[in-house]
Design a protein around this motif. Structure first.
Motif, short mmCIF file in Angstrom:
data_model
loop_
_atom_site.label_atom_id
_atom_site.label_comp_id
_atom_site.label_asym_id
_atom_site.label_seq_id
_atom_site.Cartn_x
_atom_site.Cartn_y
_atom_site.Cartn_z
N TYR A 28 0.78 -1.21 -0.06
CA TYR A 28 0.02 -0.13 0.07
C TYR A 28 0.80 1.21 0.07
O TYR A 28 1.64 1.34 0.79
CB TYR A 28 -1.02 -0.14 1.31
CG TYR A 28 -1.94 1.17 1.22
CD1 TYR A 28 -3.22 0.94 0.50
CD2 TYR A 28 -1.50 2.17 2.02
CE1 TYR A 28 -4.11 2.20 0.55
CE2 TYR A 28 -2.59 3.51 1.65
CZ TYR A 28 -3.74 3.52 1.27
OH TYR A 28 -4.59 4.47 1.07
N CYS A 30 0.93 5.57 0.04
CA CYS A 30 0.17 6.93 0.12
C CYS A 30 0.44 7.36 -1.05
O CYS A 30 1.53 7.81 -1.46
CB CYS A 30 0.68 7.71 1.35
SG CYS A 30 -0.07 6.86 2.78
N ASN A 68 -3.38 5.04 -3.22
CA ASN A 68 -4.72 5.81 -2.92
C ASN A 68 -4.55 7.49 -3.47
O ASN A 68 -3.47 7.60 -3.86
CB ASN A 68 -5.21 6.02 -1.63
CG ASN A 68 -4.11 6.84 -0.75
OD1 ASN A 68 -2.92 6.64 -0.70
ND2 ASN A 68 -4.78 8.13 -0.58
N CYS A 222 -6.78 6.21 4.81
CA CYS A 222 -5.66 5.08 4.51
C CYS A 222 -5.96 3.99 5.20
O CYS A 222 -5.73 2.54 4.47
CB CYS A 222 -4.34 5.52 4.60
SG CYS A 222 -3.85 6.85 3.25
N HIS A 247 0.68 11.27 9.86
CA HIS A 247 -0.26 10.49 8.96
C HIS A 247 -0.03 8.58 9.44
O HIS A 247 -1.22 8.13 9.74
CB HIS A 247 0.15 10.59 7.52
CG HIS A 247 -1.02 10.05 6.57
ND1 HIS A 247 -2.30 10.14 6.79
CD2 HIS A 247 -0.82 9.22 5.40
CE1 HIS A 247 -2.85 9.48 5.84
NE2 HIS A 247 -1.79 8.93 5.10
N HIS A 248 1.09 8.28 9.25
CA HIS A 248 1.19 6.89 9.33
C HIS A 248 1.02 6.34 10.92
O HIS A 248 0.72 5.39 11.27
CB HIS A 248 2.79 6.47 8.92
CG HIS A 248 2.46 6.35 7.41
ND1 HIS A 248 3.69 6.38 6.67
CD2 HIS A 248 1.39 6.56 6.46
CE1 HIS A 248 3.33 6.48 5.29
NE2 HIS A 248 2.00 6.60 5.23
N GLU A 251 -2.55 6.06 11.52
CA GLU A 251 -2.96 5.10 10.51
C GLU A 251 -2.84 3.74 11.15
O GLU A 251 -3.70 2.99 11.31
CB GLU A 251 -2.46 4.91 9.52
CG GLU A 251 -3.09 3.66 8.24
CD GLU A 251 -2.37 3.77 7.11
OE1 GLU A 251 -1.95 4.69 6.38
OE2 GLU A 251 -2.16 2.34 6.62
ZN LIG Z 1 -1.99 7.57 3.43
#
Ligand SMILES: [Zn+2]
Length: 466
Positions: A28, A30, A68, A222, A247-248, A251
């Motif tokens: 995956y 980003c 994404n 995400c 962000h991560h 997530e």
């Molecule tokens: Zn992301």
């Protein structure tokens, strides 16, 4: 299949990749927030999963990649979830609808990525198409005590997830110290981040939810898209170093908060691209779009060549001089591959050939050591392998490097021996040996070549034949 070791941001060490499903590595990545053009710093970030996939495939794996497209929810201040949705800001400035903005910049992203041979991902989910999955995750987080609602907005309760901060090595104390300015006083902790934001004044990009009309936070997107498409455990998650926090980190807290187990096995982050000592960023006004490099006369793949010379995790300093050097080196490499390919074919590959091939694979398997792979390219060009074998190795390696080495250089043919002299002169110039460089210029002139020195390096012209 060759075993790979990859650096994992979570554990701060290289770990052997053991795919969840033996036959396929699932990734995956980003992707872009499509409210503006991507710059070459972004492209370096997106090149990481491309190089990863190409390397994995070269080493015998199959891959499946999701990248994404963020078309909602990414606010202008993403550290503290404040400000406006970037999509809405662009829509207003450009007098278009958010949908039109998203469609336009998604297409521009695809075009720019293709210019530097970044292959398209298998899936490009749009965040706006996964609202139902996001709402479902948020409901689960509330049910499990990881989230709370205040006035139509839902926050993640970071105190409920003791591992919060592990990925970025941020302590909650540090988060507290970083929370300057206005923070929603209804938050339990200033570091709590938004899962769902009440619509407030917003009329565009708003969806109904159990908490009233609103829109999702950036991070939940995400979690929803990765787990919807790759399942609750997958192999590799990529992003830029600037995605690690928040962000991560967010997530990870969301996905593990919902599932109660590890979701991502390897976190890989690409180093940033710097220009004149500052991070390349639109806000700082110091950035290039790859098409601007093309307008300046550079081959866009010269940027790829430049990126390959640095370890993916290191910060890379961009300069026009560096790009010009990469552009020349690439043109020369293509010319050689073209010349050698027409050489008489000696079908015996021999030990030296196999040895080069083994070293190339070992470089890839060692946390994608592409600078080492590029050093091998140079070694091959100066080796005693038969010319056709040299070309064969380089063409084969180009499946990973993606430099279009088979493309015939548009330059006019150089007189025999001129290429070696140009290369020697470039070296002498770099080393400050001007006596040698002047002598070589005279030798080149005798062959009909006019060489001039520019701040970007030497340029040459081949005098027309009479
Ligand atoms: Zn992301």
């Amino acid at each position: 299949m060759t075993a790979l070791r990859l650096y994992n941001t979570l554990t701060r060490q290289k770990e052997e990749l053991r795919p969840v499903r033996e036959d396929i590595v699932r990734i995956y990545s980003c992707g872009p927030t499509v409210y503006r053009y991507v710059h070459i710093g972004n492209l370096r970030t997106f090149m990481l999963p491309d190089l990863l996939r190409r390397s994995l495939e070269y080493l015998g794996y199959r891959t499946e990649q999701v990248m994404n497209i963020t078309d909602v929810g990414h606010l202008t201040d993403d550290t503290f979830d404040r400000g406006e949705d970037k999509m809405l800001v662009s829509a207003r400035l450009e007098h278009k609808s958010p949908k039109e903005i998203a469609a336009y910049y998604t297409q521009a992203f695809m075009t720019d990525a293709a210019l530097v041979n970044i292959r398209a991902a298998d899936h490009n989910p749009r965040a706006s198409q996964y609202i139902a999955q996001m709402i479902e995750l948020i409901e689960k987080l509330i049910a499990r005590g990881h989230a709370y609602e205040v006035g139509g907005t839902v926050y993640y309760d970071i105190a409920s997830f003791p591992a919060y901060g592990r990925l970025s090595r941020n302590s909650t104390d540090k988060l507290l110290a970083g929370a300057r300015g206005e923070v929603d006083p209804r938050k339990h902790h200033p570091g709590d981040f938004t899962l769902w934001k009440a619509a407030g004044e917003h009329r565009l990009q708003v969806w109904p939810s159990p908490w009233g009309p609103g829109f999702p936070g950036w991070h939940i997107e995400c979690s929803a898209m990765s787990m919807s498409l790759l399942g609750e455990t997958f192999d590799i998650h990529t992003g830029g170093a600037d995605n690690v926090f928040p962000h991560h980190e967010a997530e990870l807290a969301q996905s593990e908060g919902v599932t109660g187990h590890r979701v991502v096995n390897h976190w890989m982050h690409g180093g940033l691209l710097m220009l004149s000592g500052a991070r390349m960023a639109k806000s700082a006004g110091n950035f290039f779009r790859v098409t601007e490099l093309v307008d300046q006369g550079f081959d866009p793949l010269a940027f790829r060549y430049l990126a390959l010379q640095a370890k993916y995790r290191t910060t890379l300093n961009f300069s026009t001089e560096g790009l010009a050097g990469a552009d020349r080196a690439l043109a020369m490499l293509r010319r050689r591959v073209g010349e050698w390919s027409t050489g008489s074919d000696d079908s015996s590959q021999g030990r030296e050939f196999e040895d080069f091939e083994a070293r190339f694979r070992a470089a890839l398997a060692d946390d994608l050591d592409l600078p080492a792979a590029m050093a091998l390219v140079s070694e091959v060009t100066h080796s005693n392998l038969p010319a056709a074998r040299r070309a064969e190795l380089l063409r084969r390696w180009d499946r990973v490097l993606g430099l279009d080495l088979d493309r015939v250089a548009p330059d006019i043919e150089l007189p025999a021996g001129a290429e070696a002299l140009l290369e020697a002169r470039e070296k002498a110039r770099t080393a400050g040996d001007f006596e040698t460089s002047d002598r070589l210029r005279n030798e080149l002139a005798a062959m009909g070549m006019t060489v001039t020195d520019t701040p970007e390096g030497q340029r040459w012209k081949n005098a027309p034949h009479k």
